[in-house]
Scaffold this active site. Structure first.
Site, mmCIF file in Angstrom:
data_model
loop_
_atom_site.group_PDB
_atom_site.id
_atom_site.type_symbol
_atom_site.label_atom_id
_atom_site.label_comp_id
_atom_site.label_asym_id
_atom_site.label_seq_id
_atom_site.Cartn_x
_atom_site.Cartn_y
_atom_site.Cartn_z
ATOM 1 N N HIS A 163 24.497 9.336 0.061
ATOM 2 C CA HIS A 163 24.537 8.566 1.301
ATOM 3 C C HIS A 163 25.807 7.701 1.323
ATOM 4 O O HIS A 163 25.793 6.576 0.829
ATOM 5 C CB HIS A 163 23.304 7.677 1.421
ATOM 6 C CG HIS A 163 22.006 8.422 1.396
ATOM 7 N ND1 HIS A 163 21.475 8.942 0.231
ATOM 8 C CD2 HIS A 163 21.140 8.753 2.392
ATOM 9 C CE1 HIS A 163 20.332 9.552 0.515
ATOM 10 N NE2 HIS A 163 20.104 9.454 1.806
ATOM 11 N N GLY A 222 14.468 2.406 -3.372
ATOM 12 C CA GLY A 222 14.536 3.697 -2.698
ATOM 13 C C GLY A 222 13.410 3.800 -1.696
ATOM 14 O O GLY A 222 13.657 4.042 -0.505
ATOM 15 N N PRO A 223 12.143 3.610 -2.136
ATOM 16 C CA PRO A 223 11.053 3.498 -1.153
ATOM 17 C C PRO A 223 11.276 2.240 -0.315
ATOM 18 O O PRO A 223 11.123 1.121 -0.803
ATOM 19 C CB PRO A 223 9.799 3.387 -2.022
ATOM 20 C CG PRO A 223 10.198 3.984 -3.341
ATOM 21 C CD PRO A 223 11.635 3.609 -3.514
ATOM 22 N N HIS A 279 25.142 9.118 7.449
ATOM 23 C CA HIS A 279 24.047 8.543 6.660
ATOM 24 C C HIS A 279 23.793 9.292 5.356
ATOM 25 O O HIS A 279 23.941 8.718 4.277
ATOM 26 C CB HIS A 279 22.756 8.507 7.482
ATOM 27 C CG HIS A 279 21.562 8.068 6.694
ATOM 28 N ND1 HIS A 279 21.314 6.752 6.399
ATOM 29 C CD2 HIS A 279 20.564 8.781 6.103
ATOM 30 C CE1 HIS A 279 20.213 6.667 5.667
ATOM 31 N NE2 HIS A 279 19.732 7.881 5.474
ATOM 32 N N ARG A 295 -16.984 -7.029 -12.762
ATOM 33 C CA ARG A 295 -16.047 -7.978 -12.131
ATOM 34 C C ARG A 295 -16.288 -9.386 -12.677
ATOM 35 O O ARG A 295 -15.342 -10.153 -12.868
ATOM 36 C CB ARG A 295 -16.188 -7.953 -10.609
ATOM 37 C CG ARG A 295 -17.547 -8.352 -10.074
ATOM 38 C CD ARG A 295 -17.547 -8.522 -8.570
ATOM 39 N NE ARG A 295 -18.888 -8.808 -8.071
ATOM 40 C CZ ARG A 295 -19.144 -9.329 -6.874
ATOM 41 N NH1 ARG A 295 -18.160 -9.615 -6.054
ATOM 42 N NH2 ARG A 295 -20.385 -9.557 -6.500
ATOM 43 N N SER A 303 -14.835 -12.259 -4.291
ATOM 44 C CA SER A 303 -15.375 -10.950 -4.644
ATOM 45 C C SER A 303 -14.702 -10.357 -5.876
ATOM 46 O O SER A 303 -15.351 -9.741 -6.718
ATOM 47 C CB SER A 303 -15.206 -9.974 -3.471
ATOM 48 O OG SER A 303 -16.045 -10.324 -2.396
ATOM 49 N N GLU A 337 -2.387 -6.063 0.632
ATOM 50 C CA GLU A 337 -2.499 -5.396 -0.663
ATOM 51 C C GLU A 337 -1.171 -4.804 -1.136
ATOM 52 O O GLU A 337 -0.792 -4.945 -2.302
ATOM 53 C CB GLU A 337 -3.562 -4.288 -0.600
ATOM 54 C CG GLU A 337 -4.973 -4.769 -0.325
ATOM 55 C CD GLU A 337 -5.293 -4.859 1.158
ATOM 56 O OE1 GLU A 337 -6.458 -5.127 1.504
ATOM 57 O OE2 GLU A 337 -4.365 -4.652 1.981
ATOM 58 N N ASP A 391 -21.763 -1.244 2.584
ATOM 59 C CA ASP A 391 -20.473 -1.200 3.274
ATOM 60 C C ASP A 391 -20.058 0.220 3.633
ATOM 61 O O ASP A 391 -19.207 0.429 4.493
ATOM 62 C CB ASP A 391 -19.374 -1.850 2.425
ATOM 63 C CG ASP A 391 -19.372 -3.359 2.566
ATOM 64 O OD1 ASP A 391 -20.005 -3.865 3.517
ATOM 65 O OD2 ASP A 391 -18.744 -4.035 1.735
ATOM 66 N N HIS A 432 -15.510 1.963 2.268
ATOM 67 C CA HIS A 432 -15.240 1.059 1.153
ATOM 68 C C HIS A 432 -15.653 1.633 -0.202
ATOM 69 O O HIS A 432 -15.347 1.042 -1.234
ATOM 70 C CB HIS A 432 -15.983 -0.274 1.369
ATOM 71 C CG HIS A 432 -15.328 -1.165 2.376
ATOM 72 N ND1 HIS A 432 -14.967 -0.737 3.624
ATOM 73 C CD2 HIS A 432 -14.960 -2.477 2.311
ATOM 74 C CE1 HIS A 432 -14.416 -1.737 4.301
ATOM 75 N NE2 HIS A 432 -14.389 -2.798 3.519
#
Length: 686
Positions: free
Chosen positions: A11, A99-100, A248, A345, A372, A430, A488, A492
């Site tokens: 590029h 890159g991402p 590009h 958890r 949670s 997230e 849920d 989920h």
């Protein structure tokens, strides 16, 4: 141009368009030492639009890093240090793998946060030993990616005023002019998120860009990160390609490069740099002087605050406290002795209570699910910033214990006096959380961990993959790990997620069955400097699985013999092995008892981590899973991943779940001791 042309791949347009921006930053403002790329107090530079990697490689080469011209000639070739996109750990001076698109700016937010928190924790009057900035170049693609919205909002909320982003506003992407599909008012978007916005400035005027950077630096202490909008032309200098999508992602071609050299007045041969140009760019002496000045400052700091200095050095080196092994063993032993029946958890939070007390570098958080995920402890009050100054809040000790189990419980709002908050409210972000944690880990000084539901690991996945690619120590706490979350419903309920995460090379995945396994999973995760970890944890309570000391010692191997036929009163050799993970270990134990009543002897193997088990010696694997015994796996998830262990049958779920109470779902999908026992009988009957 020459490197891309020689590789016949790459590029050229972005590096050409951002070249003057680079002159301004790297020539006048960036604090770094090419002779010591890992110098602690260097500024961090992130090329978020990582497809423009040749710009960064050129800068590293010209300023004096260990990146000889031969590596530039080998751009995008096998085993070169000049990969198609910048790779951390491969090329000296590359702070993060980009890159991402969108993840570079998000990593930069994590780096800037780490700098700010370390400064609040370690700096003392007259000793600003943590005092550097984070710079990032980004383009239209980064701003179109949704993750950038998450990162930009958090940077403003956290008042990261030493974060300076330069936007390569060239209006071109792969499909052409972006105007038909990218109509955001970028300036107002950043202002709305609490940023200072400068420009637009002429991105092809290095002096103008340098002036804007100086203005951004002067704003430090005012609580706002800065965006500098730089109007540029992609492929600047190319007579026929500048300002077009053709510049590009493909070489310009020999004829266009010839015309561009003529237009720029550049007559040196490909890969030949005149000595006066090298001399003008060489940053080695300046870098050595900057580090030497800091060394004097740190020597004074060490004399005045020896314990703080030693602690800062330890943490920046990524070394755990000398007492970590003893602490981890004690936590696991206590879990074993208490044999509590709790959700894994909650078992995670119980382990964290001791770990966060012993490891001040643990920096936790949750994507709006603290009550949670149970990622907070009494040692990790919420991270907060002063609304006026942007400074990290150092508050009074909270009266109330952290870690309530239901979602309505309010988080602890203020840290103890003189201590920074160590639990981050990421909000419903997230992906942003995962990539920010990557930036925190890359910066050094903290070990980040963050929580959400396992099904939302899909949102985080590419950042998790990047952590594995970069070999960063990060812990993802994924709760609500199966259909056991119940009502849920299938949106989920995690079905394919455990198997999917296990496919990421370099990621450890643990699905513990009880408090001891959870404590040891945490210990293993923290002890690995070069590997991220995903902990998959239950919502429902899990009884403790009784085990001897040898079994306790073997948990860290990823799988171990939990129960032999003799443990259920049957003096026979095992005829089969049941392998189970997490909550399904209890099903395996119950089925073992039922089969024992019918004089059918089976061994139960708990395999909390397939990834850790796969790294063990062949002898250990054979000892746990003897070659002559049929194997039956039990896990509430897709069955595909289990066949590699030579299983004769798998009790799993290859459909999506249903909305109903957990006990109803277990029976409906066949996760009962009776069905597991029947499956073993069927295998043995063959």
């Amino acid at each position: 141009m020459d490197a891309v042309q020689q590789a016949n791949s790459g590029h050229p347009g972005a590096p050409m368009g951002m070249a003057d921006m680079a002159v301004a930053l790297w020539g006048q403002h960036l604090k770094h030492n090419p002779r010591n790329p890992a110098w602690f107090d260097r500024d961090r530079f992130v090329l978020s639009n990582g497809h423009g990697s040749m710009l960064l490689y050129a800068l590293l080469h010209l300023t004096g890093y260990d990146l000889p011209i031969g590596e530039l000639k080998n751009f995008r070739q096998l085993h070169s240090k000049t990969a198609g996109h910048p790779e951390h750990g491969i090329t000296p001076g590359v702070e993060t793998t980009t890159g991402p698109l969108g993840q570079g700016i998000t990593n930069a937010v994590g780096m800037a946060l780490a700098e700010k928190l370390l400064a609040a924790e370690f700096n003392r009057p007259n000793f600003p030993v943590v005092d550097h900035r984070t710079y990032v170049f980004l383009g239209d693609g980064c701003l179109m990616e949704g993750i950038s919205h998450e990162a930009v909002a958090l940077a403003g909320a956290w008042k990261l005023d030493k974060l300076i982003a330069l936007y390569d506003d060239n209006g071109i992407s792969i499909d052409g002019k972006v105007a038909p599909w990218f109509i955001d008012n970028t300036a107002l978007r950043f202002v709305a998120s609490g940023w200072q916005v400068l420009g637009p400035v002429d991105g092809q005027d290095a002096a103008a860009v340098a002036t804007a950077i100086a203005e951004a630096k002067a704003s430090t202490g005012k609580g706002k990160p800065t965006l500098i909008i730089c109007k540029t032309a992609i492929g600047q200098g190319s007579p026929n390609r500048a300002g077009t999508a053709k510049a590009h992602g493909e070489p310009l071609g020999a004829e266009e490069i010839k015309l561009t050299r003529e237009a720029l007045g550049w007559d040196a041969a490909p890969f030949e740099i005149p000595e006066d140009v090298y001399a003008g760019w060489d940053a080695k002496a300046k870098g050595l002087a900057a580090e030497a000045e800091w060394d004097v400052l740190f020597a004074g700091y060490k004399a005045a605050h020896p314990q703080l200095a030693a602690e800062l050095v330890r943490r920046m080196q990524g070394e755990l406290p000398a007492s970590f092994g003893e602490t981890a063993a004690r936590i696991a032993s206590e879990a074993h002795d208490q044999a509590a029946t709790v959700a894994s958890r909650k078992a995670s939070q119980l382990a964290l209570e001791g770990l966060t007390a012993a490891l001040p570098e643990l920096l936790g958080g949750s994507a709006d699910l603290t009550g949670s995920n149970l990622t907070n402890t009494s040692h990790t009050p919420a991270l907060r910033f002063d609304a006026e100054t942007g400074a990290v809040v150092l508050g009074a000790a909270p009266d109330r214990k952290a870690g309530a189990e239901d979602e309505k419980a309010a988080p602890v709002e203020e840290p103890p006096h003189g201590v920074i908050g160590r639990h981050i409210n990421y909000g419903v972000r997230e992906f942003g959380m995962a990539a920010i944690m990557n930036g925190i880990a890359l910066h050094g000084g903290y070990i980040p961990y963050g929580g959400t539901f396992l099904t939302f690991s899909d949102y985080s996945r590419n950042a998790i993959r990047m952590a594995a690619l970069m070999k960063q120590r990060i812990v993802h706490v994924f709760t609500h790990d199966s259909i056991g979350l119940g009502e849920d419903g299938p949106t989920h309920q995690s079905i394919e997620h455990a198997a999917s995460l296990r496919l990421i090379p370099g990621l450890d995945v643990w699905r513990p069955a009880d408090t001891a396994e959870t404590a040891i999973a945490w210990a293993v995760a923290l002890a690995q400097k070069n590997r991220p970890t995903a902990l998959l944890l239950s919502r429902q309570n899990l009884p403790y699985a009784p085990k001897g000391e040898e079994a306790l010692d073997n948990i860290a191997n990823g799988a171990y013999v939990l129960s032999e036929p003799a443990d259920v009163g049957l003096k026979q050799k095992a005829r089969a092995v049941i392998i189970a993970t997490g909550s399904e270990v209890q099903l395996a134990l119950a089925a073992q008892k039922q089969l024992a009543a019918a004089k059918i002897a089976v061994r139960v193997v708990s395999m909390p981590s397939t990834t850790a088990f796969d790294r063990q010696s062949l002898a250990y694997k054979k000892a746990v899973l003897p070659a002559n015994l049929p194997r039956i796996a039990v896990e509430m998830g897709v069955t595909d991943g289990w066949w590699k262990y030579g299983c004769a049958a798998v009790v799993g779920i290859d459909t999506y779940g249903e909305s109903a109470p957990a006990p109803v779902l277990f029976k409906h999908f066949g996760f009962t001791p009776e069905n597991v026992a029947a499956t073993v009988r069927k295998v043995l009957s063959k």
